[in-house]
Design a protein around this motif. Structure first.
Motif, short mmCIF file in Angstrom:
data_model
loop_
_atom_site.label_atom_id
_atom_site.label_comp_id
_atom_site.label_asym_id
_atom_site.label_seq_id
_atom_site.Cartn_x
_atom_site.Cartn_y
_atom_site.Cartn_z
N LEU A 52 1.16 2.33 8.50
CA LEU A 52 0.93 3.74 8.22
C LEU A 52 0.38 4.45 9.45
N ASP A 53 -0.50 3.77 10.18
CA ASP A 53 -1.09 4.36 11.38
C ASP A 53 -0.02 4.73 12.40
N GLY A 68 0.95 5.36 1.21
CA GLY A 68 0.36 6.38 2.06
C GLY A 68 1.18 7.65 2.01
N TYR A 79 -3.52 6.55 4.53
CA TYR A 79 -3.61 5.57 3.44
C TYR A 79 -4.16 6.24 2.19
N VAL A 132 0.83 -1.20 0.00
CA VAL A 132 0.00 0.00 0.00
C VAL A 132 0.86 1.25 0.00
N GLU A 138 -3.84 1.05 -2.76
CA GLU A 138 -2.96 -0.10 -2.97
C GLU A 138 -2.08 0.17 -4.19
N GLU A 163 1.42 -3.38 5.19
CA GLU A 163 0.16 -3.35 5.94
C GLU A 163 -0.23 -1.92 6.25
N THR A 164 -1.53 -1.65 6.26
CA THR A 164 -2.00 -0.30 6.56
C THR A 164 -1.74 0.09 8.01
N CYS A 165 -1.64 -0.89 8.91
CA CYS A 165 -1.40 -0.54 10.32
C CYS A 165 -0.03 0.11 10.50
N SER A 195 -5.34 -4.19 10.21
CA SER A 195 -4.97 -3.76 8.87
C SER A 195 -6.10 -3.99 7.87
#
Length: 255
Positions: free
Chosen positions: A150-151, A134, A157, A132, A160, A146-148, A200
């Protein structure tokens, strides 16, 4: 220290303006220090670090061919093959060398490369592994599996990286190229079962919701008489919650 403060403090102490990292254990070769990613190799046009999530199913044949032509390998990991393919490519621009190398690869790969002025991200044409993109508030572009992730660094985000896409980021712009594409994605289900964090979003679906649904389906398809439902931490916890809720049996911790 607040989690949100950590990235800026740590990153401010590091030289340079761009970085890649890796936290995954070896799934090809051996889990030892020489196989730790990112790998860095020097060739006639400079130094190239690379990090890879996935596996190349044809790396043994590629390695044998490269060794026959004089390449010397320092690791037993499949990712090193990519650097040799880039170094031996007949193309001059680095981006075309990357595309040339990836066209020889078969298997699952999300890759990130660094040059002196570019960050390059690549996802295999089938999209087996997630990748992904971001962006942080200061405009910095970030890629992650994983998107987590980015957190944790306060990045938003955006999207993809598409299967078969090569994304190039420099100080002025973002470019996108396309490798050979396949109409049918071949996404790895095990990302939702085990690999990914429950917080995620993977392949456009929230992992927590997937695992809870898996548990509910299991309770319907394979009901058993039991007093409690106990999870094997950590990937099994959410599925166990779904099973317990659907079966009407208490969820308990026992492992």
């Amino acid at each position: 220290m607040e989690m949100g403060e950590l990235p800026d403090i740590v990153l401010s102490e590091l030289p340079g303006s761009c970085v890649i990292g890796h936290v995954r254990y070896s799934t090809a070769g051996h889990s030892k220090l020489v196989n730790v990613q990112p790998f860095v190799a020097g060739y006639r046009f400079g130094s190239v670090p690379v990090a890879h999530n996935g596996n190349f199913v044809n790396y043994r044949s590629l390695r044998a061919k490269l060794e026959d032509n004089g390449s010397i390998f320092n690791t037993t990991f499949d990712t090193e093959v990519v650097l040799h393919l880039i170094a031996t490519s007949k193309h001059r621009p680095f981006l075309l060398r990357v595309v040339d190398a990836c066209e020889n690869l078969k298997g699952a790969y999300s890759l990130v490369f660094l040059t002196e002025d570019k960050l390059v991200a690549v996802r295999d044409p089938f999209g087996f592994r997630p990748l992904v993109m971001g962006r942080r508030k200061n405009g910095v572009v970030v890629f992650a599996s994983e998107t987590c992730a980015l957190d944790l660094i306060d990045a938003t985000y955006e999207r993809e990286v598409n299967p078969g896409e090569v994304v190039v980021v420099d100080h002025t712009e973002i470019q996108s190229l396309c490798l050979v594409t396949h109409q049918e994605p071949k996404q790895c289900l095990f990302e939702h079962i085990y690999f990914a964090g429950p917080n995620s979003v993977v392949f456009g679906r929230f992992v927590y919701e997937s695992r809870r649904k898996f548990g509910e389906i299991l309770a319907i398809e394979s009901p058993v008489e039991c007093d409690v439902v106990i999870a094997v931490p950590d990937s099994g916890v959410v599925a166990a919650l779904g099973y317990a809720a659907k079966a009407g049996v208490p969820f308990q911790q026992g492992v």
